[in-house]
Design an enzyme around this catalytic site. Sequence first.
Site, PDB file in Angstrom:
ATOM      1  CG  ASP A 314      -2.235   0.929   0.933  1.00  0.00           C
ATOM      2  OD1 ASP A 314      -2.217   1.807   0.199  1.00  0.00           O
ATOM      3  OD2 ASP A 314      -3.319   0.700   1.615  1.00  0.00           O
TER       4      ASP A 314
HETATM    5  C1  NOJ Z   1      -3.911   4.146   0.110  1.00  0.00           C
HETATM    6  C2  NOJ Z   1      -5.126   3.155   0.151  1.00  0.00           C
HETATM    7  O1  NOJ Z   1      -5.126   2.429   1.360  1.00  0.00           O
HETATM    8  C3  NOJ Z   1      -5.187   1.980  -0.988  1.00  0.00           C
HETATM    9  O2  NOJ Z   1      -6.501   1.503  -1.108  1.00  0.00           O
HETATM   10  C4  NOJ Z   1      -5.113   2.844  -2.337  1.00  0.00           C
HETATM   11  O3  NOJ Z   1      -5.121   1.810  -3.311  1.00  0.00           O
HETATM   12  C5  NOJ Z   1      -3.889   3.498  -2.412  1.00  0.00           C
HETATM   13  N1  NOJ Z   1      -3.612   4.403  -1.133  1.00  0.00           N
HETATM   14  C6  NOJ Z   1      -3.444   4.149  -3.519  1.00  0.00           C
HETATM   15  O4  NOJ Z   1      -4.301   5.064  -3.783  1.00  0.00           O
END
Ligand code: NOJ
Length: 788
Positions: A314
């Site tokens: 993430d």
């Molecule tokens: C953080 C989020 O937790 C995740 O779900 C997302 O895909 C990413 N950012 C990318 O935007």
Amino acid sequence: MALLLSLTSSFHANLRKARGRKAAFLRMGGILLWLAVTACAQSTKISAVSAINDPALDPRVESILKQMTLEEKVGQLVQYSAGQPTGPGTGRTDYEDMIAHEQIGSLFNVVDPHQINAYQHIAIEKTRLHIPILFGLDVIHGFKTEFPIPLGLASTWDPTIVEKASRVAAMEASADGIRWTFSPMVDIARDARWGRMAEGAGEDPFLGSAMAGAYVRGYQGSRLNAPDSIAACAKHFVGYGAAEAGRDYNTTEISEHTLRQFYLPPFHAAVDAGAASVMSAFNNLNGTPSSANPFTLKQVLRKEWGFRGVVVSDWNAVGELIPQGVATDEATAARKAFLAGVDMDMVSSFYHDQLEKLVTSGQVTQAQIDEAVRHVLRVKLALGLFEHPFVDEAGAPKALYRPESLELARTAAERSFVLLKNANGTDGKPLLPLANTSQNIAVIGPLGDDSSYSNGAPPGAGPRTSLTSALAERIGATHISRFKGCGILDATNDDIAAAVAGAQKADLVIMALGESPDMSGEAASRAHLGLPGRQEELLEGVARTGKPLVLILFSGRPLTVPWAFEHVSAVIAAWLPGIEGGPALVRTLFGDVNPSGKLVVSWPRSVGQEPLYYNALNTGRPPGDVDLTRPPADIVARYVSRYIDEQNSPQFPFGYGASYTSYSYGPAQISTRSLSAAELNMKLHSNAAVMTAEADVTNSGSRTGAEVVELYIRLQGTSVAEPVRMLKGFQTVTISPGETRRVKFELTPETFAIWNAKNQFAAEPAKLSVWISPDSAHGSATEAEIVP
Ligand code: NOJ
């Protein structure tokens, strides 16, 4: 009449087939066998599985890999956000230069097809090996044609709708050059304080698994290398939804048993459906961050499930290993994440900065780098990116907002609404549906003019109609008066008195209250679950006029509004219904459609009940017949598992949803009263139906309706305590007034297997209860047993 099992059931049959085949493959270790099996596979789902696992990709992967330098390999493991950031910081910004030096494997958040092609031209034309960039985006509930948020989509209890919606999302996003979505979010969410409950399918692993598979099939289509297919990403692996106190990014403590029985199944279903990628989560899981956790990433995901796609961290999760406390420097963070099984580093830059040095110092081997690069190349090859790296820049407009996509968005919204209450009006009839007469309606509340009802993609240029405009279209603008009454959080223009006066003059009031779209989703946890701002005051003021009142709640989670549930005649949970939310609501209010959505999360009475979920364990002191509506009056009422100031039960249970008609359920009839654990275990993962359960469901009202019929079981006497109920089947049946349909479920050995005290998935001797019921709190059980 016995009904054929719904698509849901056939999904599970396919899932079981796929698991069975994979198990056979693993046992015999034969690529040829796997080839033969996948070649025979009939369903689109199986071909999607084979796309990412296709052994035919292996020689191509190896041939590219052996030409690559270490620097080029590390480049494939690096990802940056090159557009509107979706987290703090962006790592680097010199993307063009980095691409030309083969230092980037993937970019995301770029939404302009021209820009996508410009970057891709550099990768294809200016680099030695011409490896294409993979472009990603959070396409969560539609790209431009915005569907209801996933919590709403799940409330349809219809994986077919979810699959179709994700197909539309894939068509639109791919036409823009995006070939990878960071979706579905398949986290189990048991706590409405957690804002990301909005992004998932709720609290149940069985329903969550059905939805997970549906999203993957929709995004990836029948062929991952079709130009309109996009790679899915099951996120956030794993346990992220169990954030303590419902606060986003917070620590989680989940036993291996609970992890396997509740949190892992939707991920397993996504992998079985062929998901090309998995995202490692932010949360600490039992003290080890999920993005540095070899048990979940290597043991479970790779070894047990045979996942061959890519694991992406993430946003900056590799970097966050330092504040989380398992690394004090970049090199250690990179090493821990990488060796745990995170292939691609989203944003932090630690892989770019550290991986080569870690290889040189011997802390990471070339072979380990190769393995991670294989996963990335495999996804790019499976997507056909090497053959078709560029997007047709003129093509996007043709794919967006197609009439059939908008129609699907409207149907999905209609099916997502959950009618929570529909009491009788002064005429002795339920307030809804509204009569098609020219009454004067006051639309009151801050959400009456929203035209996208979305917390996902930024508004595009597509058609969108607010609730107020859709109502005006239906009954004529002269019959509508509009009063905002108050803001959601901003109180500067509040005028509650004007709204109350407006209500006085109307024949009927429709109130549009709830959360603004940015109050749910990521980083939107709430400690209070009531109506934000002065909306409760507005509601109570308007309700005191005594006018017939319909309350529409817009939110990314259930809201605790007990006063409304007591005093307002009709309440609809509309979630954030997407681009067609306005028209869909009007069709529902006037009865063109009969609500059929049901809750996928337990609706709390008060925030103090959270986390609240139906599939909980019984305590040693269940309240029994004690009156929980009053404070304990004596020892019997006191020393039980209860609150002294709140009921235990939810306001509305998981699975609940009312309708404009009513249904009555006959008792569940089962084909056998005795199953053998040994036999069940022998047949595990086969497709064998070991028990059928059926019940008569009668439409006892006066309208045709689509009823979601739910099947639950309970097991008692097992090596680990099992929940008071577990969903094991669901079907939607359309029933005419007065008609009775016999609804039949075929139950397989897996229905009765649990993650036992040894953390093995097996059936055990037990007392078995089976319900076929309208929700998780009603119906009477039919008893049976599982003998040794
Ligand atoms: C953080 C989020 O937790 C995740 O779900 C997302 O895909 C990413 N950012 C990318 O935007």
